[in-house]
Design a protein around this motif. Structure first.
Motif, mmCIF file in Angstrom:
data_model
loop_
_atom_site.group_PDB
_atom_site.id
_atom_site.type_symbol
_atom_site.label_atom_id
_atom_site.label_comp_id
_atom_site.label_asym_id
_atom_site.label_seq_id
_atom_site.Cartn_x
_atom_site.Cartn_y
_atom_site.Cartn_z
ATOM 1 N N UNK A 34 -30.121 99.318 12.368
ATOM 2 C CA UNK A 34 -28.900 98.507 12.465
ATOM 3 C C UNK A 34 -29.223 97.277 13.316
ATOM 4 N N UNK A 35 -29.948 96.347 12.722
ATOM 5 C CA UNK A 35 -30.539 95.241 13.468
ATOM 6 C C UNK A 35 -29.487 94.288 14.033
ATOM 7 N N UNK A 36 -28.428 94.009 13.284
ATOM 8 C CA UNK A 36 -27.394 93.090 13.769
ATOM 9 C C UNK A 36 -26.696 93.669 15.001
ATOM 10 N N UNK A 37 -26.388 94.970 14.955
ATOM 11 C CA UNK A 37 -25.749 95.623 16.100
ATOM 12 C C UNK A 37 -26.693 95.653 17.300
ATOM 13 N N UNK A 38 -27.980 95.913 17.046
ATOM 14 C CA UNK A 38 -28.972 95.924 18.120
ATOM 15 C C UNK A 38 -29.097 94.548 18.750
ATOM 16 N N UNK A 39 -29.091 93.513 17.914
ATOM 17 C CA UNK A 39 -29.171 92.132 18.401
ATOM 18 C C UNK A 39 -28.020 91.837 19.352
ATOM 19 N N UNK A 40 -26.830 92.276 19.000
ATOM 20 C CA UNK A 40 -25.653 92.057 19.842
ATOM 21 C C UNK A 40 -25.792 92.788 21.179
ATOM 22 N N UNK A 41 -26.304 94.024 21.145
ATOM 23 C CA UNK A 41 -26.470 94.791 22.383
ATOM 24 C C UNK A 41 -27.483 94.121 23.306
ATOM 25 N N UNK A 42 -28.618 93.673 22.757
ATOM 26 C CA UNK A 42 -29.623 92.988 23.577
ATOM 27 C C UNK A 42 -29.070 91.674 24.134
ATOM 28 N N UNK A 43 -28.287 90.964 23.320
ATOM 29 C CA UNK A 43 -27.701 89.701 23.769
ATOM 30 C C UNK A 43 -26.774 89.920 24.958
ATOM 31 N N UNK A 44 -25.954 90.956 24.892
ATOM 32 C CA UNK A 44 -25.033 91.266 25.997
ATOM 33 C C UNK A 44 -25.800 91.714 27.237
ATOM 34 N N UNK A 66 -27.795 109.277 16.148
ATOM 35 C CA UNK A 66 -26.335 109.138 16.260
ATOM 36 C C UNK A 66 -25.791 109.765 17.550
ATOM 37 N N UNK A 67 -26.327 110.921 17.937
ATOM 38 C CA UNK A 67 -25.865 111.559 19.171
ATOM 39 C C UNK A 67 -26.252 110.720 20.386
ATOM 40 N N UNK A 68 -27.471 110.170 20.365
ATOM 41 C CA UNK A 68 -27.896 109.303 21.451
ATOM 42 C C UNK A 68 -26.996 108.090 21.575
ATOM 43 N N UNK A 69 -26.656 107.480 20.436
ATOM 44 C CA UNK A 69 -25.756 106.322 20.443
ATOM 45 C C UNK A 69 -24.413 106.680 21.070
ATOM 46 N N UNK A 90 -37.951 93.720 24.251
ATOM 47 C CA UNK A 90 -37.435 94.474 23.108
ATOM 48 C C UNK A 90 -36.680 93.565 22.142
ATOM 49 N N UNK A 91 -35.972 92.594 22.688
ATOM 50 C CA UNK A 91 -35.221 91.649 21.851
ATOM 51 C C UNK A 91 -36.184 90.829 21.002
ATOM 52 N N UNK A 92 -37.294 90.414 21.599
ATOM 53 C CA UNK A 92 -38.322 89.682 20.852
ATOM 54 C C UNK A 92 -38.907 90.558 19.750
ATOM 55 N N UNK A 93 -39.184 91.819 20.067
ATOM 56 C CA UNK A 93 -39.725 92.757 19.076
ATOM 57 C C UNK A 93 -38.766 92.936 17.903
ATOM 58 N N UNK A 94 -37.458 92.982 18.208
ATOM 59 C CA UNK A 94 -36.446 93.092 17.157
ATOM 60 C C UNK A 94 -36.566 91.933 16.175
ATOM 61 N N UNK A 116 -28.963 101.211 24.320
ATOM 62 C CA UNK A 116 -28.175 101.253 23.087
ATOM 63 C C UNK A 116 -28.843 100.386 22.020
ATOM 64 N N UNK A 117 -29.322 99.200 22.416
ATOM 65 C CA UNK A 117 -29.995 98.320 21.468
ATOM 66 C C UNK A 117 -31.225 98.965 20.853
ATOM 67 N N UNK A 118 -32.011 99.649 21.676
ATOM 68 C CA UNK A 118 -33.202 100.338 21.169
ATOM 69 C C UNK A 118 -32.825 101.429 20.173
ATOM 70 N N UNK A 119 -31.768 102.172 20.494
ATOM 71 C CA UNK A 119 -31.299 103.230 19.599
ATOM 72 C C UNK A 119 -30.866 102.642 18.253
#
Length: 228
Positions: A121-131, A89-92, A145-149, A112-115
């Motif tokens: 929080x896969x949906x939020x990570x997906x959005x970060x990688x997409x951006x 959470x602090x890293x985020x 990393x997006x593929x790994x997700x 941020x996506x990796x965190x």
């Protein structure tokens, strides 16, 4: 001895020569002269991180943010360190602060996506990688990393599509390990072993991944040898 521009060049030369200890001392000298030299703090944090000195990197990052809480790169680097230390959470918070200060940046969004992925929080990570991908479509790390997700979510079709994009923007060797993992996940173990066989020499990560594959198919002596 107090010429910051000359010291900056000196630190660059020392790093090019591989004199990392001397470069660290030079950067520390700059910080002692000018506590607002964000670049010196950032370079020193990255130097310590590159050489596995996590405790030293964390100390410098905290000092950098005390000196200037609005240093976006220091926030990003500190977020990375906190993520590595599993304080997610602090890293985020620090990644989001870096983005708030600097605007959308592909490396910050990727971190941020990796965190978020580590938080589950896969949906939020997906959005970060997409951006991040929108900002830098040729960044191999983002695609990897997006593929790994998506592989972790069980969406192997999407994972494969992203690997194809990664192959299109990089050399085959750079995505071979990811491709081997994808092939193994889709049950194509023979093809996955063929990918490992294509390497003239495996890295430590390569042995680790091949060991996992050997373990998965019951080839335990081979897997043990890879892990060793």
């Amino acid at each position: 001895g107090r010429d910051v521009n000359a010291l900056e060049l000196r630190a660059l030369i020392q790093q090019r020569r591989g004199q990392f200890g001397q470069a660290a001392r030079t950067l520390d000298t700059v910080i002692g002269i000018d506590r607002r030299a964000d670049w010196a703090f950032n370079d020193l944090i990255q130097l310590f991180m590159t050489h596995g000195k996590v405790t030293d990197a964390e100390k410098v990052a905290r000092s950098a943010l005390r000196a200037n809480p609005d240093n976006p790169q220091a926030n990003n680097l500190f977020g990375h360190l906190l993520t590595e230390l599993n304080d997610l959470p602090s890293g985020e918070w620090h990644f989001r602060r870096a983005l708030e200060l600097a605007g959308p940046q592909a490396p910050y969004l990727m971190n941020l996506g990796l965190n978020l992925m580590k938080q589950g929080r896969m949906a939020d990570a997906d959005e970060a990688f997409s951006r991040a991908h929108e900002l830098d479509p040729r960044d191999l790390k983002v695609l990897a990393y997006w593929s790994t997700l998506h592989e972790g979510r069980g969406d192997l079709k999407r994972a494969g599509e992203l690997l194809e994009r990664a192959e299109a923007v990089s050399s085959a060797d750079q995505v071979s390990l990811l491709k081997a993992n994808y092939l193994a996940a889709t049950g194509q173990t023979d093809q996955a072993f063929d990918v490992f066989a294509s390497f003239s020499e495996l890295s430590g990560v390569g042995y680790l991944e091949r060991g996992k594959l050997n373990d998965r198919v019951g080839r335990y002596p081979e897997g043990w040898a890879d892990f060793v």
